[in-house]
Write an enzyme that holds these catalytic residues in place. Sequence first.
Site, short mmCIF file in Angstrom:
data_model
loop_
_atom_site.label_atom_id
_atom_site.label_comp_id
_atom_site.label_asym_id
_atom_site.label_seq_id
_atom_site.Cartn_x
_atom_site.Cartn_y
_atom_site.Cartn_z
N ASP A 142 0.69 32.21 3.44
CA ASP A 142 1.97 32.66 3.98
C ASP A 142 1.78 33.21 5.39
O ASP A 142 0.67 33.58 5.81
CB ASP A 142 2.54 33.81 3.13
CG ASP A 142 2.97 33.36 1.74
OD1 ASP A 142 2.75 32.19 1.37
OD2 ASP A 142 3.53 34.21 1.02
N HIS B 88 8.71 29.78 4.25
CA HIS B 88 8.58 31.20 3.91
C HIS B 88 9.88 31.92 4.31
O HIS B 88 10.55 32.48 3.45
CB HIS B 88 7.36 31.79 4.62
CG HIS B 88 6.95 33.14 4.12
ND1 HIS B 88 7.05 33.53 2.80
CD2 HIS B 88 6.41 34.22 4.76
CE1 HIS B 88 6.59 34.78 2.67
NE2 HIS B 88 6.22 35.22 3.83
N HIS C 214 11.37 37.78 8.50
CA HIS C 214 10.57 38.27 7.36
C HIS C 214 11.18 39.57 6.83
O HIS C 214 10.76 40.66 7.20
CB HIS C 214 9.12 38.48 7.83
CG HIS C 214 8.14 38.46 6.69
ND1 HIS C 214 8.01 39.50 5.80
CD2 HIS C 214 7.24 37.53 6.29
CE1 HIS C 214 7.07 39.21 4.93
NE2 HIS C 214 6.59 38.01 5.20
N HIS D 90 -3.00 34.58 3.22
CA HIS D 90 -2.22 34.61 4.46
C HIS D 90 -3.04 34.05 5.62
O HIS D 90 -4.19 34.44 5.80
CB HIS D 90 -1.78 36.04 4.79
CG HIS D 90 -0.89 36.64 3.74
ND1 HIS D 90 -1.39 37.24 2.61
CD2 HIS D 90 0.46 36.70 3.64
CE1 HIS D 90 -0.38 37.66 1.86
NE2 HIS D 90 0.75 37.34 2.45
#
Length: 208
Positions: free
Chosen positions: A10, A61, A65, A154
Amino acid sequence: MPGSVALTFDDGPDPTWTPRVLDVLERAGARATFFVVAPLAERHPLLLRRAVEEGHEVSLHCTRHRRHDKMTAAEVFADAQEGKQTLRDLGHEAADWRAPWGVVAGATKDAADALGLRLVGWTADSEDWRGDGAGEMLACLAPGICPGGIVLMHDGVGPGALRDGCGGTVELLAPLISLCRSRGLEPVPLGELEGPLPDRNPRPVAGV
Ligand SMILES: [Zn+2]
């Protein structure tokens, strides 16, 4: 494919760390899935082109965020729709979606259904955002490396991360792939993983 496991990343693409992750995967002959942040994908399109050329999958994603339980349903939908379109414009048809921090609200499921995205969680969390060493991460992950397992890592430094870079993740990868194979499990993209995928997570992560 029987005897498979999914390695997922991610918060990228990142010009420093994504190439290093891709290098390790290439050397090992392993394939993975990248859940990307749409504006970063726009900024670094060649990284994702390389990923696809090397057999990896690119999925969504987010655009921004943010936690979905702190957003309105309209905001969640708009974020996913914009991100999916951005990826499409770059030549990537996202099939899967991992929500930021793994937080799945009711609106997340509704947006996924409306946009034809499959929500994907994970079964094993590296917690690499904390900055632990590769050996420590591998030991924590080992019990969760099983058929149909999905490993969360990540390739970018997202909001809340306690580390400055993803070197620990790069270091973790080769021994992790070896561990998977020692258990008869081949790392494949999510589209080739056997069995149903979890759309919720054992617990949402605190960091990234
Ligand atoms: Zn994230």
